[in-house]
Structures are given as C-alpha cells and as structure tokens.
Enzyme design. Structure first.
Site, mmCIF file in Angstrom:
data_model
loop_
_atom_site.group_PDB
_atom_site.id
_atom_site.type_symbol
_atom_site.label_atom_id
_atom_site.label_comp_id
_atom_site.label_asym_id
_atom_site.label_seq_id
_atom_site.Cartn_x
_atom_site.Cartn_y
_atom_site.Cartn_z
ATOM 1 N N GLY A 1 0.781 -1.235 0.000
ATOM 2 C CA GLY A 1 0.000 0.000 0.000
ATOM 3 C C GLY A 1 0.806 1.275 0.000
ATOM 4 C CB CYS B 1 2.224 -7.911 9.099
ATOM 5 S SG CYS B 1 1.586 -6.341 9.711
ATOM 6 C CG HIS C 1 9.580 -3.416 10.024
ATOM 7 N ND1 HIS C 1 8.839 -4.542 9.741
ATOM 8 C CD2 HIS C 1 8.693 -2.491 10.452
ATOM 9 C CE1 HIS C 1 7.562 -4.301 10.006
ATOM 10 N NE2 HIS C 1 7.449 -3.075 10.425
ATOM 11 C CD1 TRP D 1 -3.534 -2.028 16.201
ATOM 12 C CD2 TRP D 1 -2.854 -1.331 14.191
ATOM 13 N NE1 TRP D 1 -2.758 -3.020 15.676
ATOM 14 C CE2 TRP D 1 -2.325 -2.630 14.441
ATOM 15 C CE3 TRP D 1 -2.559 -0.709 12.990
ATOM 16 C CZ2 TRP D 1 -1.514 -3.290 13.516
ATOM 17 C CZ3 TRP D 1 -1.756 -1.370 12.070
ATOM 18 C CH2 TRP D 1 -1.238 -2.634 12.335
ATOM 19 C CD GLU E 1 -1.610 3.614 2.072
ATOM 20 O OE1 GLU E 1 -1.156 3.884 3.202
ATOM 21 O OE2 GLU E 1 -2.011 2.473 1.776
#
Length: 770
Positions: free
Chosen positions: A446, A658, A706, A575, A498
């Site tokens: 995304g 994830c 990451h 979240w 995004e």
C-alpha cells in the site's frame, strides 16, 4: 500502609527524543555517545517524574533503545552466530538483530549483510517484541550488566528502584528454535539458563536492590504441562540468599488456569491484572502464602480513560479486607509503555473530552491517590475524588458518546450483508476476465516512502499555510510519481502510495464521526516506529467518502488495476484507544458499516481491486481458548465480511496480515479473494505448510520492510522456489511484507525491481512449461 507501584514507564520521551536520536544514529548523524546521553537523560527524567508524583515503587531496567525482550537476548548472550560473527559493538548488534544491517566494507570495517530476527506482537497489544531465537548449542552467559547499571544509575540520583526482568520461563516460552534446530523446545534450555539469571540477581543484590520485579506474563496463556511445572524448578533455584526478593508479575489476562504454578513459589509477592479480570481476585489471594504480598493492578496500563476512583478504591479495600493493608500494593495493571507520555502537551482536544483522559504521567497520580485513599481514608483525598466523580459522570451522560441513528443501523444488520454474492471460484473467473492479472502477479501492500517534502506539505496544510487546492495538487503530483515508478519497475497491480495519509488508522479516524486525536500522544509500536492511536469517544459513522478521490485519480492515470486501500474494522478498533463503556463487537460493527459504504463507493468510482487490511485481527484474539475466543472470532470475521461483501463478483477484495502468529482457519473464514501475509522473517518450512491449503489466493511477503537491507534477486528466486514446493503457482502473489512508508526511495526501487525480476523469471518458466 498500602504502597503504590508502577510496572514500567514509556521510554520514548514526551517529544519523541528517543526516536530522533536513534534514527540520527542509524543515519550517521549522531554519535554513540550522543545516543547514550539521550538515553540516560530520559531514564533520569522518568525516575524523577515518578518520585515527584509520590510513587513508592519505581521500576528500572524498563528502558530500551529498541525492545526489552531483545535486551534480554543480548544480556544472556542469545545472539545467533550470524550476528556475533561480525564482532560489532553491543549496541550495533542489538540494532542488527532488531532491524537487520547491510553495510559495505570500508578501510576500517568488513562488509555486513544480515536480516533481522522475527518480530511478533506482545500478547494482544500493538507493541512488537523481537522473538528470542535459540540453538541447542546456545552458550548462556552474562553478556551485559544493563539491569545492574541502570539500578545504580537511579541509586546515584537518590532514587531506589525495583529492577524489572523478563522471567526465565516467559523468556524461553516466547522464543523459538533457530531454523537449524527446529526440533528444539526452548523450555528445555531452562536448566542451562537459570545459573546466568542467578548470577545477574546476585549482582543486583550486591548493588543494593532488595526486590526485583520478574515479569512472567505467559501465565495468562494456555500453557503445556512442562511449562507449568517449570515455574517450580525456576523459582526454587533462583530464590536464594544471594538474590533479592522476587516479585512475580503477570498481566493482560486471567492467571487462574495456571494458578497451581504460582502456589508455593518462594516469591515475595504476586501481581495480577484486575483491570482485565477482576473476577480472579479471590483465587489469586487463595494462592498466596500468609506472608506474600498482593499487587493489585487496578490502574489501566493499556488505555487512556481515567480510573473510576470510587470503584477502584472499593476493589482495593476488598483485597485489604482479605489480606490486610500491609500485604497490598496498588499498581498499574501493566507497564505504562502502552499509553502516551502526558496529557500536558495536548492543547487541541476539546476540554470536555480531555477531562475524561489519563495518560502515563497522569496515571502516576492515580495509583498514588488510590493508595492514599485506602491507607488514610477517602477524606484525605476528598478533592481528588470529587473531581474524578464529576469527570466520570460527565462522560457517562455526554451526548457525544451516543448516536441513535448509528445504533439503529447496527440493529438492522443481516447475515446476508456479510456474504459475497458467489463462492470464490465464480468470483475468480469474473476477476480474471475483468482485471487481466498475470501468473505470479506482483504488487505492494500500500504505502510508499513518506518523504520529507510530503511531511512538510502535510504540516503546512494542517497549519493553514497553504490552501486545500495547493495541497491537492501536490498530492496528485506525488500520486503521479508513484504510479509512474510502479509502471517503470513493472508491478502488475498498483497502489496510489498514500502520500496524503499520516497513519493507517489515524487517517480514517479523522474522517469518521466518533473519534478524537492527540498532538503528541505517541506510543511505541516497535523500535523507532511510534504511532498516535486515535481515541474512540462516541458512536462511529462516516459523514462522506474518505479515499475515493485519490484512488479514482490514481486509476485514471494508468491502465493497470489500481488498489483502493482501506484499514479494516477490527484493526481500526485495536489500533485506537477503544471505548470501555460499550462492547468491542458493537464498535467493530459500527466501523464495518462505515467501511462498507466506502468499499461500495470505491467500486462505483471504477476501482475494482480493494484492499481492506486486518493486521490486528490476530492481536485481538483472546489469549485463552474457550467461549470468549470463539465469540471474538465470529464477530471479528463478520465485521470484516460486513465491510467487504457489498461488491460485485468481479471486484477483487484483498487483505493483509503481519507480525502475529496467525491461524489459517481465521484467515480462511474472512473469504478475501487475495491475502498477503508477512513472511520474510519466518525461517521455517512449517509456516508455508500451514497456509498450503489456503483455498483462495495468497502472497507471502518476500522482504522485510522494517530493514534498509536490499535483498538480491537470487534471494527472491530462492524464497519463491521454497514456497512453490508446497503452494500451487496459480494461487501465488508476489509482494513485500508490509507497506513501504518508512523506507527510502533508493532501497525501495532496488528491492522492488529485484522482486519483480524474480517474479518475471518464474512467470516465464511456468508459462513456457504450460
């Protein structure tokens, strides 16, 4: 006298000082001395803050530059050989294990190329820990004296702390065997590990520590018999005259099914989370010996609502009536790591709503007030109690919290709304005809890199320094650049990147009724990745389209399929800081209805691939098997399907997951056409096998977003080949682990190009053979 205690405090700094210096160190803009200096300043500030608030028992060794579990791995020398062979400084080894490291050789140092260890969620929180990885030949030894050093650091300031350690049983049970030792059960290493724990405890006692907090949170899980029995072995070994008193700490759940593991342990006391499970009080008390202390976790370490003083004091008094005031401690339910640092810097939250909140700094006053009320009587804190009661009542009666129209719509939900029109096979045929997606389709999850320019323009727009038209033109240009980039690289299903989004939950919360937002309410998610969770204060609804404009524009400038990108209802809820006055199910249903409207609007606008991410669906799973878990799975799945099932067969629904131990059955129940799952840190074939019979399409993430490390094409080829040994090629998608928001453009281009080239190699091979 009833004492007050805090189990841990946020380490990030009120202004994200830790993030700034850590990332500066990674980029070479700060020295190791500067890094350590900021760490020391933050520790000192946190200790003094707690002391000044009047907290009796203050933690140390709750600070970390990355993750407290990873710190333990370095402390006990649980460092896989692929990291230790480089002989890096300890801090660089820590970061290499946490985020990977790829560095070219220089005149003074050799080349380094190593991936990160697996990262998973800390129980049912949104905090990620780095999973310890053991080999049967691991040589446990005291590789660091960090817990002792930080205790002495506080002692030099005149602050006597209670050091915090992850307990040996939890540490082993939360770990895993290295890929070359898959038959190893880490708990069998306990007898090898205990002497090193004992050595560390002896050093702490020698330094002056009289009590050590030993966290054993796995006691709230369903534990096998050998793990339950390990507690007796461990604590009878550790509780000696050379060790400080040990205080056993659990949190996040119900300890009762493992209560026999606690009975008779030679520990000074036990802490339990009575915010989460108040019903366990009598059973926990019954498990204590007449001399053991009960730590009552009554101030919520996981949410931001003010503690109801009247109820909390009543609860603590009930414990005092059973065991006596001298045997009770008032404490936070868990570490405050999971809450923002302070409300003091929040200037934009409406005063009426802000009065309902309590962040980490404010929670210090809460534990102190409750302890004082129980010790000296409610008259001693009458002003605090009156103000608290006023806040609690104001929230309960506020018109902000209740929307009759939303409740009415939820009441009319039908089962048919949570079902696609046709089974997957029929949908797939329609999608192949409509979308023309090739074998081994490539895509991303995304987001693309959020550059400095994007953040500057977003900040200017937020401050009113540029017009909406200027900002929209900037965003459209960024989307054009991202679409062009993806076409150049050769991706098959595109995303708009995004650039307009600050966070995958906050962005949507800002466009929905029922949320409020903080300015500095940052919470650590992992490493230097911090989030500002929105706060659900009322019933949720969608006043208008949230993403349609950007996705429609992006689709208009390419002939390739464009994915609309949404965050799923359970993840939006998990979240955020959710309400505690209505059920999670009701909140998820409200979010699902809002997202259902958005999905249908995207389809109407010509966007026929729509991704609704649910990375938190596993995170929300109750920690124990049983009716509560079964009920959660039912409503969580129904919420996702309610959000996504109002489209035609030819519209393809994706989802993403994830950094959790996923259950394939739960993913299957969602009935998404395509799912993408974090996979690059999974280093065993068993994980592939678990999803080998997944009936729809799947993409197992092929590189770690990451880490700045760039995998070579050959790595992608090898990874895909391993997957194809157990998974059918016609169902496999090729994608990264997660969104690319935190990465730089150079590494993003290189990684994606290598990934696409590998997919094309397999596509050519299988098309030719066909």
């Amino acid at each position: 006298m009833v004492q007050s205690a805090v189990l841990g405090f946020p380490r990030i700094g009120a202004q994200r000082e830790l993030k700034k210096v850590t990332e500066a160190y990674w980029s070479g803009k700060a020295t190791v001395e500067e890094l350590f200096k900021v760490g020391k300043e933050l520790r000192e500030k946190n200790w003094k803050l707690q002391k000044d608030a009047g907290v009796d028992i203050i933690p140390s060794n709750d600070f970390s530059f990355y993750d407290q579990v990873l710190d333990h791995s370095l402390t006990f020398n649980v460092i896989p050989e692929r990291y230790s062979k480089y002989n890096l400084p300890a801090i660089d080894t820590l970061f290499a294990m946490g985020r990977g490291l790829q560095r070219a050789a220089t005149e003074t140092s050799s080349a380094v190329d190593v991936t990160a260890l697996e990262m998973v969620k800390w129980f049912d929180s949104n905090y990620h820990y780095v999973r310890p990885t053991f080999s049967k030949n691991v040589e446990f030894k005291l590789n660091s004296t960090k817990p002792v050093d930080e205790f002495l650091e506080a002692k030099a300031l005149g602050i006597h702390t209670r050091p915090v350690l992850v307990g040996p049983v939890s540490y082993l049970y939360l770990g895993k065997a290295d890929k070359d030792n898959l038959e190893l059960e880490p708990i069998t290493l306990l007898e090898k590990l205990l002497p090193v724990y004992a050595e560390l405890l002896a050093k702490l006692k020698e330094a002056g520590a009289d009590t050590v907090q030993i966290d054993e949170p796995v006691l709230v899980l369903d534990l096998p018999a050998e793990v339950q029995s390990a507690y007796k072995t461990a604590y009878e070994y550790l509780a000696t005259e050379t060790a400080p008193k040990l205080f056993l700490t659990t949190y996040f759940g119900d300890v009762r099914p493992n209560i026999d593991s606690i009975k008779g342990l030679p520990v000074a006391g036990v802490h339990a989370d009575f915010v989460r499970v108040p019903e366990q009080l009598d059973d926990v008390i019954a498990a204590l010996s007449p001399s053991q202390i009960l730590s009552v976790g009554i101030v919520n370490g996981r949410n931001i609502w003010k503690t109801n003083f009247a109820k909390a004091i009543e609860f603590v008094n009930s414990a005092v009536a059973k065991v006596g005031a001298e045997r009770v401690i008032v404490a936070t339910s868990s570490s405050l790591l999971h809450t923002p640092v302070t409300l003091a810097s929040e200037k934009k939250i409406p005063a009426e709503i802000k009065d309902w909140f309590s962040f980490a700094t404010q929670k210090l006053a809460e534990v102190v007030t409750i302890a004082k009320a129980v010790t000296d009587g409610v008259e001693s804190v009458s002003e605090e109690l009156a103000a608290n009661a006023k806040s609690i009542l104001a929230r309960e009666t506020s018109s902000i919290t209740n929307d009759a129209a939303v409740r009415e719509r939820v009441g009319k939900i039908t089962e048919d709304q949570a079902r696609r029109k046709s089974p997957f096979a029929a949908r797939l045929a329609a999608q192949k005809k409509a979308l023309g997606i090739p074998l081994f389709p490539t895509t991303t999850i995304g987001s693309f890199p959020q550059t400095k320019d994007i953040r500057i323009f977003r900040n200017k727009f937020t401050k009113g320094e540029i017009t909406a038209e200027e900002y929209e033109k900037f965003i459209e240009k960024e989307i054009e650049n991202v679409v062009q980039f993806q076409e150049e690289v050769g991706l098959d299903v595109l995303v708009h990147g995004e650039p307009e989004r600050n966070d995958m939950v906050q962005y949507f919360g800002e466009k929905l009724n029922g949320f409020v937002f903080t300015t500095n309410g940052w919470v650590q998610s992992y490493g230097s990745r911090y989030v500002r969770p929105p706060i659900v204060v009322g019933d949720v609804s969608r006043p208008g389209p949230m993403t349609v404009k950007e996705s429609k524009f992006a689709q208009s400038i390419t002939k390739k399929p464009m994915k609309g990108m949404l965050t799923g209802p359970v993840t939006c809820l998990r979240w955020s800081f959710p309400r505690d006055d209505i059920s999670a199910k009701l909140q998820a249903q409200q979010l699902a209805l809002a997202l259902r409207d958005e999905v249908q609007d995207l389809e109407a606008a010509g966007v026929y691939v729509i991704q609704v991410d649910e990375p938190a669906i596993r995170e929300g799973l109750p920690l124990r098997a049983g009716a509560e878990r079964d009920d959660y799975v039912k409503w969580a799945v129904e919420s996702f399907r309610l959000a996504t099932s109002g489209v035609e067969d030819s519209t393809q629904i994706h989802s993403h997951f994830c950094y959790s131990d996923l259950d394939p059955n739960h993913i299957k129940a969602l009935d998404a056409d395509v799912v993408s799952i974090e996979f690059s840190k999974k280093d065993d074939a068993k994980y592939i096998q678990e999803f080998s019979e997944y009936p729809n399409h799947i993409g197992l993430g092929l590189f770690d977003i990451h880490s700045p490390r760039v995998p070579a094409k050959e790595e992608f080829v090898s990874r895909i080949a391993d997957i194809l040994k157990v998974y059918p090629q016609e169902n496999l998608w090729v994608n990264p682990d997660c969104g690319l928001k935190t990465r730089g453009w150079t590494e993003t281009r290189a990684s994606l190009q290598n990934m696409v080239d590998a997919a094309k190699e397999f596509r050519a091979k299988y098309v030719a053979s066909a």
